[in-house]
Design a protein around this motif. Sequence first.
Motif, PDB file in Angstrom:
ATOM      1  N   TYR A  18     -32.573  28.667  54.085  1.00 17.43           N
ATOM      2  CA  TYR A  18     -34.003  29.185  53.882  1.00 17.43           C
ATOM      3  C   TYR A  18     -34.442  28.723  52.462  1.00 17.43           C
ATOM      4  O   TYR A  18     -35.306  28.215  52.324  1.00 17.43           O
ATOM      5  CB  TYR A  18     -34.155  30.636  54.615  1.00 17.43           C
ATOM      6  CG  TYR A  18     -35.448  31.112  54.153  1.00 17.43           C
ATOM      7  CD1 TYR A  18     -36.527  30.506  55.240  1.00 17.43           C
ATOM      8  CD2 TYR A  18     -36.148  31.687  53.283  1.00 17.43           C
ATOM      9  CE1 TYR A  18     -37.963  30.969  55.018  1.00 17.43           C
ATOM     10  CE2 TYR A  18     -37.409  32.150  52.976  1.00 17.43           C
ATOM     11  CZ  TYR A  18     -38.459  31.873  53.912  1.00 17.43           C
ATOM     12  OH  TYR A  18     -39.491  32.132  53.677  1.00 17.43           O
ATOM     13  N   SER A  19     -33.657  29.499  51.452  1.00 18.38           N
ATOM     14  CA  SER A  19     -34.282  29.688  50.127  1.00 18.38           C
ATOM     15  C   SER A  19     -34.135  27.847  49.572  1.00 18.38           C
ATOM     16  O   SER A  19     -34.948  27.563  48.899  1.00 18.38           O
ATOM     17  CB  SER A  19     -33.204  30.459  49.590  1.00 18.38           C
ATOM     18  OG  SER A  19     -33.439  31.824  49.786  1.00 18.38           O
TER      19      SER A  19
ATOM     20  N   ALA B 250     -45.885  34.450  49.579  1.00 25.10           N
ATOM     21  CA  ALA B 250     -45.939  34.784  51.027  1.00 25.10           C
ATOM     22  C   ALA B 250     -44.583  34.221  51.512  1.00 25.10           C
ATOM     23  O   ALA B 250     -44.123  34.929  52.617  1.00 25.10           O
ATOM     24  CB  ALA B 250     -46.984  33.588  51.710  1.00 25.10           C
ATOM     25  N   MET B 251     -43.793  33.223  51.109  1.00 23.80           N
ATOM     26  CA  MET B 251     -42.603  32.956  51.563  1.00 23.80           C
ATOM     27  C   MET B 251     -41.305  33.840  51.498  1.00 23.80           C
ATOM     28  O   MET B 251     -40.075  33.846  51.769  1.00 23.80           O
ATOM     29  CB  MET B 251     -42.477  31.785  51.246  1.00 23.80           C
ATOM     30  CG  MET B 251     -43.122  30.511  52.011  1.00 23.80           C
ATOM     31  SD  MET B 251     -43.087  30.562  53.732  1.00 23.80           S
ATOM     32  CE  MET B 251     -41.758  29.565  53.933  1.00 23.80           C
ATOM     33  N   ALA B 252     -41.532  34.591  50.244  1.00 24.65           N
ATOM     34  CA  ALA B 252     -40.779  35.416  49.801  1.00 24.65           C
ATOM     35  C   ALA B 252     -41.036  37.038  50.158  1.00 24.65           C
ATOM     36  O   ALA B 252     -40.079  38.004  49.710  1.00 24.65           O
ATOM     37  CB  ALA B 252     -40.398  35.110  48.416  1.00 24.65           C
TER      38      ALA B 252
ATOM     39  N   THR C 174     -39.502  40.389  44.278  1.00 22.35           N
ATOM     40  CA  THR C 174     -40.505  40.952  43.338  1.00 22.35           C
ATOM     41  C   THR C 174     -41.618  39.833  42.828  1.00 22.35           C
ATOM     42  O   THR C 174     -42.629  40.140  42.557  1.00 22.35           O
ATOM     43  CB  THR C 174     -39.729  41.427  42.173  1.00 22.35           C
ATOM     44  OG1 THR C 174     -38.757  40.496  41.421  1.00 22.35           O
ATOM     45  CG2 THR C 174     -38.900  42.932  42.535  1.00 22.35           C
ATOM     46  N   ARG C 175     -41.102  38.478  42.637  1.00 21.16           N
ATOM     47  CA  ARG C 175     -41.932  37.529  41.895  1.00 21.16           C
ATOM     48  C   ARG C 175     -42.150  36.318  42.736  1.00 21.16           C
ATOM     49  O   ARG C 175     -42.848  35.429  42.414  1.00 21.16           O
ATOM     50  CB  ARG C 175     -41.236  37.100  40.588  1.00 21.16           C
ATOM     51  CG  ARG C 175     -41.072  38.430  39.899  1.00 21.16           C
ATOM     52  CD  ARG C 175     -40.573  37.929  38.173  1.00 21.16           C
ATOM     53  NE  ARG C 175     -40.472  38.974  37.321  1.00 21.16           N
ATOM     54  CZ  ARG C 175     -40.082  39.064  36.386  1.00 21.16           C
ATOM     55  NH1 ARG C 175     -39.664  37.661  35.766  1.00 21.16           N
ATOM     56  NH2 ARG C 175     -40.107  39.993  35.341  1.00 21.16           N
ATOM     57  N   GLY C 176     -41.588  36.234  43.979  1.00 20.53           N
ATOM     58  CA  GLY C 176     -41.799  34.885  44.727  1.00 20.53           C
ATOM     59  C   GLY C 176     -40.928  33.946  44.400  1.00 20.53           C
ATOM     60  O   GLY C 176     -40.251  33.756  43.478  1.00 20.53           O
ATOM     61  N   PHE C 177     -41.202  32.710  45.282  1.00 21.26           N
ATOM     62  CA  PHE C 177     -40.479  31.457  44.811  1.00 21.26           C
ATOM     63  C   PHE C 177     -41.132  30.545  43.936  1.00 21.26           C
ATOM     64  O   PHE C 177     -40.616  29.602  43.623  1.00 21.26           O
ATOM     65  CB  PHE C 177     -40.218  30.783  46.361  1.00 21.26           C
ATOM     66  CG  PHE C 177     -39.316  31.079  47.180  1.00 21.26           C
ATOM     67  CD1 PHE C 177     -37.762  31.164  46.785  1.00 21.26           C
ATOM     68  CD2 PHE C 177     -39.629  31.847  48.481  1.00 21.26           C
ATOM     69  CE1 PHE C 177     -36.912  31.529  47.670  1.00 21.26           C
ATOM     70  CE2 PHE C 177     -38.386  32.244  49.144  1.00 21.26           C
ATOM     71  CZ  PHE C 177     -37.087  32.471  48.803  1.00 21.26           C
ATOM     72  N   ALA C 178     -42.403  30.844  43.553  1.00 24.30           N
ATOM     73  CA  ALA C 178     -43.363  30.017  42.695  1.00 24.30           C
ATOM     74  C   ALA C 178     -43.945  30.947  41.936  1.00 24.30           C
ATOM     75  O   ALA C 178     -45.263  30.624  41.666  1.00 24.30           O
ATOM     76  CB  ALA C 178     -44.086  29.138  43.450  1.00 24.30           C
ATOM     77  N   GLU C 179     -43.539  31.840  40.947  1.00 23.50           N
ATOM     78  CA  GLU C 179     -44.386  32.495  40.024  1.00 23.50           C
ATOM     79  C   GLU C 179     -44.786  31.376  38.993  1.00 23.50           C
ATOM     80  O   GLU C 179     -44.058  30.425  38.568  1.00 23.50           O
ATOM     81  CB  GLU C 179     -43.381  33.633  39.196  1.00 23.50           C
ATOM     82  CG  GLU C 179     -44.323  34.356  38.362  1.00 23.50           C
ATOM     83  CD  GLU C 179     -43.543  35.296  37.443  1.00 23.50           C
ATOM     84  OE1 GLU C 179     -43.984  36.439  37.046  1.00 23.50           O
ATOM     85  OE2 GLU C 179     -42.346  35.142  37.416  1.00 23.50           O
ATOM     86  N   ASP C 180     -46.176  31.629  38.698  1.00 26.57           N
ATOM     87  CA  ASP C 180     -46.993  30.883  37.772  1.00 26.57           C
ATOM     88  C   ASP C 180     -46.976  29.346  38.123  1.00 26.57           C
ATOM     89  O   ASP C 180     -47.201  28.565  37.526  1.00 26.57           O
ATOM     90  CB  ASP C 180     -46.500  30.768  36.345  1.00 26.57           C
ATOM     91  CG  ASP C 180     -46.508  32.061  35.982  1.00 26.57           C
ATOM     92  OD1 ASP C 180     -47.332  32.842  36.317  1.00 26.57           O
ATOM     93  OD2 ASP C 180     -45.664  32.558  35.085  1.00 26.57           O
TER      94      ASP C 180
ATOM     95  N   LEU D 247     -33.911  30.002  37.036  1.00 28.49           N
ATOM     96  CA  LEU D 247     -32.686  30.989  36.759  1.00 28.49           C
ATOM     97  C   LEU D 247     -32.376  31.827  37.800  1.00 28.49           C
ATOM     98  O   LEU D 247     -31.215  31.854  38.270  1.00 28.49           O
ATOM     99  CB  LEU D 247     -33.149  31.790  35.596  1.00 28.49           C
ATOM    100  CG  LEU D 247     -32.116  32.994  35.130  1.00 28.49           C
ATOM    101  CD1 LEU D 247     -30.936  32.095  34.607  1.00 28.49           C
ATOM    102  CD2 LEU D 247     -32.695  33.852  34.050  1.00 28.49           C
ATOM    103  N   ALA D 248     -33.530  32.107  38.668  1.00 24.35           N
ATOM    104  CA  ALA D 248     -33.077  32.735  39.944  1.00 24.35           C
ATOM    105  C   ALA D 248     -32.367  31.905  41.010  1.00 24.35           C
ATOM    106  O   ALA D 248     -31.440  32.197  41.722  1.00 24.35           O
ATOM    107  CB  ALA D 248     -34.095  33.462  40.769  1.00 24.35           C
ATOM    108  N   ALA D 249     -32.703  30.647  40.921  1.00 26.24           N
ATOM    109  CA  ALA D 249     -32.224  29.868  41.738  1.00 26.24           C
ATOM    110  C   ALA D 249     -30.877  29.400  41.425  1.00 26.24           C
ATOM    111  O   ALA D 249     -29.994  29.189  42.446  1.00 26.24           O
ATOM    112  CB  ALA D 249     -33.164  28.370  41.843  1.00 26.24           C
ATOM    113  N   VAL D 250     -30.621  29.019  40.242  1.00 32.02           N
ATOM    114  CA  VAL D 250     -28.999  29.131  39.750  1.00 32.02           C
ATOM    115  C   VAL D 250     -28.237  30.085  39.984  1.00 32.02           C
ATOM    116  O   VAL D 250     -27.071  30.153  40.628  1.00 32.02           O
ATOM    117  CB  VAL D 250     -29.043  28.685  38.267  1.00 32.02           C
ATOM    118  CG1 VAL D 250     -27.636  28.525  37.970  1.00 32.02           C
ATOM    119  CG2 VAL D 250     -29.700  27.509  37.915  1.00 32.02           C
ATOM    120  N   GLY D 251     -28.959  31.336  40.135  1.00 33.65           N
ATOM    121  CA  GLY D 251     -28.069  32.580  40.422  1.00 33.65           C
ATOM    122  C   GLY D 251     -27.716  32.555  41.684  1.00 33.65           C
ATOM    123  O   GLY D 251     -26.471  32.884  41.993  1.00 33.65           O
TER     124      GLY D 251
END
Length: 442
Positions: A101-102, A128-130, A391-397, A403-407
């Motif tokens: 999904y991610s 919305a997706m997160a 907390t911040r969604g898949f597309a903040e700003d 960084l979150a995707a790599v993590g």
Amino acid sequence: MGRDRYVDFLRAWAIVLVVLGHWLITVLAHGPDRALGAPELLATVPWTQWLTLLFQIMPLFFLAGGHAAAGSWARTRAAGGSATGWVGRRAVRLLLPTGLYSGLVLLAVGLCEAVGVDPGTLALVGWAMAMQFWFLPVYLLVSALTPLLHAAHRRWGLAVPVVLGAVAVAADTLVVTVHAPFVGLLNYVLVWGVAYQLGFCWRDGLLTGRRLPAAMAVGGGLVFAALVGLGPFPVSLILVTGQTPSNTNPPSVAMLAWAVAQVGACLLAAPALRRLLERERVWRVVRPLGGVSMTLYLWHMLPVLIAAAAFYLTGLAPEPALNSGSWWALRLPWLLVLGALLAVVVSALRPLEGALVARYERIRPDTGPYRARLLWPGLAATVLALIRFATRGFAEDGRVPVLAAVGLVLGTALVLLHRAPGGHGSVPRRPAETEGALEEAA
């Protein structure tokens, strides 16, 4: 002990109500500048916050999850299995569909960013997706703690959820009185952990009879009413922007009281609902929902985006005044359209998820040895990445959170690699076992 149909029903029912609740409160409307927005129903129409008492049913999901986990871990212990193998097995079942999904959502966000989609719109879609992701790191954590929690349960029984609840009350008191938000983070594990631990107690017969469940239902309900009516807590059991204190961010003592009340009511209803579930016609409807619960939960906001593009961006959808009779009347066709779209999405993605699990089981069968040095760091990295998305969604700003995707990628990879590759002598899962792996993730 065979599978308890009522436990499976609770998990399916909880997911279905969460999906319907999210859809019901999702509002799409064009503003004065004709830009499409998403007004917050619970903030705009405050009386709708009472509806969250019906749709906030995740305590029962944790209750059912604890019941199932207790049985699974007890069987693993009896067979000489390890905590690393058990925790890794459940983590894999959760992370494979979550990773799929991610990955697809992040790919879509990246493509939209590359072609110049408005950052504000992309940030809203990414949120919305997160919005459902809060559940994933919490459930991973309580699953990882299950061997320790169950050991405490075997020694102290009902005293464990009582102590967890008392610590949660103390933590929330600090949050409300001295504004210590970091202390409140403990309640994500403590409050939901109480419901999970009560699942252990339920399975082992510590919550039998009617007196204790009735006391939980009535007592929890009265405490919740007092905390809302006389105390500082709002009635909404879903986050409302600007509302402090919140009952969910972090989970409050009011949420704890409501969870106890729900568990008590659930136990009181168990005999009648078990008899109903023994009817094969009823069970044939319930069982498939349990099998696709993770897929439903992860993907249920995609139909909202599809409907927005098909009916709102094109101007085909009528837009009566929010909270008018006409607006509420249109909620039914709105839910039906989203339900039909989600059925299509699930039908398309479920085989892909199943194939992903089956391939992993063939390459790295669940036969050991297990590498704890990979599993636990992988879980830590994954939990942190999922918290970031939640907390911040898949597309903040309007940008991909690199960084979150790599993590998430590195953490999931470590979890997957904690099993050794299968050799010629390894025995892969039978097809029926593979098909049921996703269902057991919860």
